[in-house]
Design an enzyme around this catalytic site. Structure first.
Site, PDB file in Angstrom:
ATOM      1  N   ASN A  27      -9.888   3.317   3.563  1.00 21.93           N
ATOM      2  CA  ASN A  27      -9.941   3.414   2.157  1.00 21.93           C
ATOM      3  C   ASN A  27     -11.275   2.688   1.576  1.00 21.93           C
ATOM      4  OD1 ASN A  27      -8.313   3.303   0.165  1.00 21.93           O
ATOM      5  ND2 ASN A  27      -8.064   1.430  -0.333  1.00 21.93           N
ATOM      6  N   TRP A  53     -16.214  12.559 -11.442  1.00 21.66           N
ATOM      7  CA  TRP A  53     -14.524  12.651 -10.242  1.00 21.66           C
ATOM      8  C   TRP A  53     -14.549  13.994  -9.987  1.00 21.66           C
ATOM      9  CZ3 TRP A  53     -10.222  14.230 -11.517  1.00 21.66           C
ATOM     10  CH2 TRP A  53      -9.663  13.558 -13.045  1.00 21.66           C
ATOM     11  N   TRP A  65      -9.344   8.752  -7.124  1.00 19.01           N
ATOM     12  CA  TRP A  65     -10.581   9.323  -7.749  1.00 19.01           C
ATOM     13  C   TRP A  65     -10.604   8.957  -9.468  1.00 19.01           C
ATOM     14  CZ3 TRP A  65     -15.416  10.062  -6.183  1.00 19.01           C
ATOM     15  CH2 TRP A  65     -15.549  10.595  -5.245  1.00 19.01           C
ATOM     16  N   GLU A 110       0.598  -1.220   0.049  1.00 14.55           N
ATOM     17  CA  GLU A 110       0.368  -0.311   0.150  1.00 14.55           C
ATOM     18  C   GLU A 110       0.840   1.819   0.268  1.00 14.55           C
ATOM     19  OE1 GLU A 110      -3.401   0.213  -0.411  1.00 14.55           O
ATOM     20  OE2 GLU A 110      -3.110  -2.426  -0.548  1.00 14.55           O
ATOM     21  N   TRP A 156       1.493   1.845  -3.216  1.00 13.30           N
ATOM     22  CA  TRP A 156       0.830   2.316  -4.470  1.00 13.30           C
ATOM     23  C   TRP A 156       0.245   3.806  -3.786  1.00 13.30           C
ATOM     24  CZ3 TRP A 156      -2.768   0.971  -7.965  1.00 13.30           C
ATOM     25  CH2 TRP A 156      -3.452   0.135  -8.193  1.00 13.30           C
ATOM     26  N   TRP A 166     -21.923  13.472 -17.974  1.00  7.54           N
ATOM     27  CA  TRP A 166     -21.742  13.304 -16.541  1.00  7.54           C
ATOM     28  C   TRP A 166     -23.167  14.401 -16.443  1.00  7.54           C
ATOM     29  CZ3 TRP A 166     -18.431  10.648 -13.877  1.00  7.54           C
ATOM     30  CH2 TRP A 166     -17.187  10.263 -14.318  1.00  7.54           C
TER      31      TRP A 166
HETATM   32  P1  FAD Z   1      -3.388   2.185   5.705  1.00  7.74           P
HETATM   33  O1  FAD Z   1      -4.283   0.721   5.044  1.00  7.74           O
HETATM   34  O2  FAD Z   1      -2.383   1.750   6.683  1.00  7.74           O
HETATM   35  O3  FAD Z   1      -1.659   2.464   4.043  1.00  7.74           O
HETATM   36  C1  FAD Z   1      -0.563   3.226   4.759  1.00  7.74           C
HETATM   37  C2  FAD Z   1      -0.228   3.918   3.220  1.00  7.74           C
HETATM   38  O4  FAD Z   1      -0.095   3.302   2.549  1.00  7.74           O
HETATM   39  C3  FAD Z   1      -1.207   5.337   3.508  1.00  7.74           C
HETATM   40  O5  FAD Z   1      -0.960   6.139   5.122  1.00  7.74           O
HETATM   41  C4  FAD Z   1      -1.153   5.876   2.225  1.00  7.74           C
HETATM   42  O6  FAD Z   1       0.259   6.699   2.236  1.00  7.74           O
HETATM   43  C5  FAD Z   1      -0.701   4.862   1.353  1.00  7.74           C
HETATM   44  N1  FAD Z   1      -2.013   3.921   0.380  1.00  7.74           N
HETATM   45  C6  FAD Z   1      -2.867   2.834   1.493  1.00  7.74           C
HETATM   46  N2  FAD Z   1      -3.384   3.039   0.057  1.00  7.74           N
HETATM   47  C7  FAD Z   1      -3.567   3.970  -0.455  1.00  7.74           C
HETATM   48  C8  FAD Z   1      -4.310   4.459  -1.938  1.00  7.74           C
HETATM   49  N3  FAD Z   1      -4.849   2.629  -2.686  1.00  7.74           N
HETATM   50  N4  FAD Z   1      -3.486   4.628  -2.932  1.00  7.74           N
HETATM   51  C9  FAD Z   1      -2.303   5.525  -2.466  1.00  7.74           C
HETATM   52  N5  FAD Z   1      -1.657   5.264  -1.340  1.00  7.74           N
HETATM   53  C10 FAD Z   1      -2.664   4.983  -0.525  1.00  7.74           C
HETATM   54  N6  FAD Z   1      -5.169   8.102  -0.107  1.00  7.74           N
HETATM   55  C11 FAD Z   1      -4.771   9.735  -0.103  1.00  7.74           C
HETATM   56  O7  FAD Z   1      -3.242   9.575   1.056  1.00  7.74           O
HETATM   57  N7  FAD Z   1      -4.462  11.390  -0.100  1.00  7.74           N
HETATM   58  C12 FAD Z   1      -5.446  11.038  -0.598  1.00  7.74           C
HETATM   59  O8  FAD Z   1      -6.198  12.322  -0.860  1.00  7.74           O
HETATM   60  C13 FAD Z   1      -6.185  10.275  -0.795  1.00  7.74           C
HETATM   61  N8  FAD Z   1      -7.374  10.256  -0.738  1.00  7.74           N
HETATM   62  C14 FAD Z   1      -8.473   9.202  -2.288  1.00  7.74           C
HETATM   63  C15 FAD Z   1      -9.419   9.321  -2.817  1.00  7.74           C
HETATM   64  C16 FAD Z   1     -10.322   8.145  -3.186  1.00  7.74           C
HETATM   65  C17 FAD Z   1     -11.684   8.453  -4.438  1.00  7.74           C
HETATM   66  C18 FAD Z   1     -10.065   6.810  -2.976  1.00  7.74           C
HETATM   67  C19 FAD Z   1     -10.218   5.561  -3.053  1.00  7.74           C
HETATM   68  C20 FAD Z   1      -8.788   7.397  -2.296  1.00  7.74           C
HETATM   69  C21 FAD Z   1      -7.715   7.918  -1.502  1.00  7.74           C
HETATM   70  N9  FAD Z   1      -6.100   7.625  -1.379  1.00  7.74           N
HETATM   71  C22 FAD Z   1      -5.643   8.728  -0.549  1.00  7.74           C
HETATM   72  C23 FAD Z   1      -6.042   6.091  -1.104  1.00  7.74           C
HETATM   73  C24 FAD Z   1      -6.196   5.856   0.795  1.00  7.74           C
HETATM   74  O9  FAD Z   1      -7.920   5.698   0.811  1.00  7.74           O
HETATM   75  C25 FAD Z   1      -5.316   6.260   1.852  1.00  7.74           C
HETATM   76  O10 FAD Z   1      -4.554   6.097   1.928  1.00  7.74           O
HETATM   77  C26 FAD Z   1      -5.688   5.880   3.022  1.00  7.74           C
HETATM   78  O11 FAD Z   1      -6.943   4.793   3.556  1.00  7.74           O
HETATM   79  C27 FAD Z   1      -5.117   5.917   4.551  1.00  7.74           C
HETATM   80  O12 FAD Z   1      -5.285   5.578   5.595  1.00  7.74           O
HETATM   81  P2  FAD Z   1      -4.594   4.483   6.031  1.00  7.74           P
HETATM   82  O13 FAD Z   1      -3.011   5.997   5.956  1.00  7.74           O
HETATM   83  O14 FAD Z   1      -4.792   3.944   7.413  1.00  7.74           O
HETATM   84  O15 FAD Z   1      -3.850   3.457   5.253  1.00  7.74           O
END
Ligand code: FAD
Length: 484
Positions: free
Chosen positions: A349, A367, A390, A283, A286, A314
């Site tokens: 997430n 979006w 998005w 992640e 990602w 849209w």
């Molecule tokens: P954990 O599951 O603990 O993951 C650790 C770290 O990995 C996160 O802190 C983050 O930096 C990174 N990460 C995890 N999942 C993703 C992912 N799918 N894509 C990219 N990086 C990821 N994340 C943001 O940091 N900023 C945003 O503005 C953002 N907008 C989002 C918008 C949408 C529509 C969606 C579906 C996802 C978005 N995310 C965003 C990705 C993700 O949802 C969050 O990073 C995550 O929920 C953060 O929670 P966590 O720190 O507990 O993640």
């Protein structure tokens, strides 16, 4: 003779002393270090931080100043166009070096390139470093030296590089600049909301700053990472790290996270990457992938990567948009997510995916409207992650879920919030409904509704769209761009 003129250390999205390559290089240079932060809204244009991010930024700057004070220094705050502010501070202090860690937003890379060039022409030692990513966007490429468009091979390539470099220790002592430099008062920047003060939920939830990030990481590695793979999709359990805002503001580096996670895994299981750790680090990658996408596609925040989606029909639906933003769609899992976002500045997430899908596919709202709302309300609003995610949900991004895979918000709720712990927390007016109907209150028997104190259309909205009909409408809309 060593150059004793000061080094200007420009803090940006690296608000920490630990594993900060630009800071380490400035200290290494030996001269006094001037820590500077510039409120550069003027440069960021449409992508200046939103309300929740501004709240975080205030707190994070206050925390950084505290850490700097402990090390014998002080954060200098200035506001304006970065190029002009840097020129002024170089002039005032006689600094002969300017160091910073790189940012990757298109507006920032353009601007920073210009600043670098101008400083070089004046014989200033100007250097930038990688303080935000495991690898630079140009360091992870396909065999043909092109950027990856699919995540799995990207992740394999990152793993094949072995461990990233070891993180750098925080300096204990900093040589402060000789004369006291003029600095703005943080409170004068009005980053905190006052009338009304909507930040109560943010204050309850978060501890911005480097110490808060370290605490969060330690908790996660001690308590949650072993079950991360199995529980990370359950929004009702605290199973993810919630490190995203700390990462966004650079209060912890991904290299520090990587190495700490590997060490914790070894101590726990004798394996450098047990299942939970591998899943968590993927992640983190990602995030790297999103930064790659943004770097190589600077219009990612505004334009669909799959260009045919620019012609998607849209809908303009201000009422639907408002209901979504306020958590009043009548779909409990969507509303729970949107209310968690409003209260805490963060959303799980899985629920981000469900709520985004609902906006894009059930309501057929662009979006970019969702992206903009998240930009304003998320404490982790991040140009790379937000735009890439998005576009991913909309089916127009890289490695995206195909558009025709439309989440059913009821089934998603039942699958990932089976005991409804999440919905009960964020939509308390439904809390007394039985598990069997709480994700679809319109199917509850009149007796169940009255016993739970629910009157649909009054205490909780009826669904603003019928999902089955909305799904058909979305698929028909997709056909129109396919034909073109
Ligand atoms: P954990 O599951 O603990 O993951 C650790 C770290 O990995 C996160 O802190 C983050 O930096 C990174 N990460 C995890 N999942 C993703 C992912 N799918 N894509 C990219 N990086 C990821 N994340 C943001 O940091 N900023 C945003 O503005 C953002 N907008 C989002 C918008 C949408 C529509 C969606 C579906 C996802 C978005 N995310 C965003 C990705 C993700 O949802 C969050 O990073 C995550 O929920 C953060 O929670 P966590 O720190 O507990 O993640």
């Amino acid at each position: 003779m060593p150059d004793t003129a000061p080094t200007l250390l420009w803090f940006r999205r690296d608000l920490r002393l630990d594993d900060n390559p630009a800071l380490a290089a400035a200290v290494e240079r030996g001269a006094p270090v001037i820590p500077l932060f510039i409120l550069d809204d003027a440069d960021a244009g449409d992508w200046a931080p939103g309300g929740a991010s501004r709240w975080w930024l205030h707190k994070s700057l206050a925390a950084l100043d505290k850490s700097l004070s402990k090390a014998g220094s002080k954060l200098v705050l200035r506001r304006g166009k970065a190029a002009e502010v840097i020129d002024a501070v170089v002039e005032e202090t006689g600094a002969t070096a300017v160091y910073w860690n790189r940012r990757y937003e298109p507006w920032a890379t353009d601007r920073d390139g210009g600043i670098k060039k101008a400083l070089k022409q004046r014989d200033i030692d100007v250097q930038s470093f990688n303080g935000s990513l495991l690898y630079e966007p140009w360091e992870v490429t396909t065999k043909q030296d092109t950027p990856f468009k699919v995540f799995s091979p990207f992740w394999r390539e990152v793993q094949s590089k072995g461990d990233p470099a070891e993180p750098l220790a925080a300096p204990k002592k900093l040589a402060a600049p000789a004369k006291n430099l003029k600095s703005d008062d943080l409170d004068d920047w009005d980053l905190l909301p006052t009338k009304p003060d909507w930040a109560g939920g943010l204050r309850e939830t978060w501890t911005p700053g480097e110490a808060g990030a370290a605490e969060r990481l330690e908790w996660f590695l001690d308590e949650a990472v072993p079950d991360y793979k199995t529980k990370r999709n359950i929004p009702g359990s605290a199973a993810t790290s919630a490190l995203s805002p700390h990462l966004h503001f650079g209060e912890v580096s991904p290299r520090r996270i990587w190495h700490a996670a590997r060490l914790a895994s070894e101590a726990r299981s004798n394996e450098p990457m047990d299942r939970g750790t591998a899943s968590f680090l993927s992640e983190i990658c990602w995030r790297e992938f999103s930064y790659n996408l943004l770097f190589h596609n600077p219009d990612l925040p505004e334009v669909s990567l799959k260009r045919e989606f620019e012609d998607f029909p849209w809908r303009d639906d201000p009422d639907g948009l408002k209901a979504w933003q306020r958590g009043q769609t009548g779909y409990p899992i969507v509303d729970a997510g949107m209310r968690e976002l409003w209260h805490t500045g963060w959303m799980h997430n899985r629920v981000r995916m469900i709520a985004a899908s609902f906006l894009i596919k059930d309501l057929l709202i662009h979006w970019r409207e969702g992206e903009a709302w998240f930009w304003d309300t998320l404490v982790d609003a991040d140009l790379a992650n937000n735009s890439a995610s998005w576009q991913w949900v909309a089916g127009c991004g890289a490695d995206a879920a195909p558009y025709f895979r439309i989440f059913n918000p009821v089934l998603q709720g039942e699958k990932f919030d089976g005991d409804a712990a999440y919905v009960r927390r964020w939509v308390p007016e439904l809390a007394k409904l039985p598990d069997a109907v709480i994700h679809k209150p319109w199917e509850a028997k009149p007796m169940e509704l009255s016993e739970a104190g629910v009157t649909l259309g009054k205490t909780y909205p009826k669904p603003i769209v019928d999902h089955a009909a909305a799904r058909k409408r979305a698929l028909a809309a997709l056909e129109t761009i396919k034909k073109e």
